[in-house]
Design an enzyme around this catalytic site. Structure first.
Site, PDB file in Angstrom:
ATOM      1  N   GLU A 109      42.003  40.805  66.024  1.00  0.00           N
ATOM      2  CA  GLU A 109      43.032  40.819  67.064  1.00  0.00           C
ATOM      3  C   GLU A 109      42.855  39.565  67.892  1.00  0.00           C
ATOM      4  OE1 GLU A 109      42.073  44.370  69.144  1.00  0.00           O
ATOM      5  OE2 GLU A 109      43.007  45.665  67.658  1.00  0.00           O
ATOM      6  N   TYR A 121      43.008  30.773  62.856  1.00  0.00           N
ATOM      7  CA  TYR A 121      43.001  31.940  61.977  1.00  0.00           C
ATOM      8  C   TYR A 121      44.026  31.791  60.856  1.00  0.00           C
ATOM      9  CZ  TYR A 121      40.421  33.831  65.968  1.00  0.00           C
ATOM     10  OH  TYR A 121      39.523  34.022  66.987  1.00  0.00           O
TER      11      TYR A 121
END
Length: 155
Positions: A109, A121
């Site tokens: 998250e 990411y």
């Protein structure tokens, strides 16, 4: 600047918590929660120790063996070490450990208002799969991302 990555130990908790509270003042983990994570049997927590002995970053993975999944619990890099590849190095080490624990996929998250982390990411092969509205304090959404561990894009 270079770092030694090593397993986080209880003696590292004061340095970890100092970074945690500095970087995440509204969402910092409690010392008790961090201590439990570092010591937990299903986790893999690393610190990045600089040449001067300072801890410049840390990262943690929760991946019980046999579960098939892993979760990047936390990653943090101090300002002086940013934009030098340390975040990428920590993430690569966690993904390697996830594969070693036979996790076929890894989740994380990230705050919707953190474009730098989101870009990293995505470069590492994570894809956005959902949003948790107003998950973080201040009403900021959490973007949930997933990556198959078989992808060799951690470099």
């Amino acid at each position: 600047m270079s770092w030694i990555l090593r397993a986080a130990a209880p003696d590292d908790l004061p340095a970890i918590m100092a970074i945690e509270e500095e970087l995440f003042p509204d969402d910092a983990w409690s010392p008790e929660s961090m201590a439990a994570e570092v010591a937990g049997p299903h986790g893999h927590y690393l610190v990045a120790q600089a040449e001067d002995g300072e801890i410049d970053g840390y990262a943690g993975l929760l991946a019980p063996r046999g579960s098939g999944q892993g979760d990047i619990q936390t990653i943090a890099v101090v300002a002086r070490a940013r934009r030098r590849g340390l975040g990428r190095t920590l993430m690569a080490a966690l993904l390697t450990e996830a594969r070693a624990r036979e996790a076929s996929e890894v989740f994380l998250e990230v705050r919707a208002d953190n474009p730098g982390a989101r870009a990293l990411y995505e470069q590492l092969g994570f894809e956005e799969i959902a949003v948790r509205p107003r998950y973080y304090r201040g009403g900021v959404d959490a973007v949930i991302m997933r990556r198959a561990t078989s992808e060799e894009r951690a470099s």
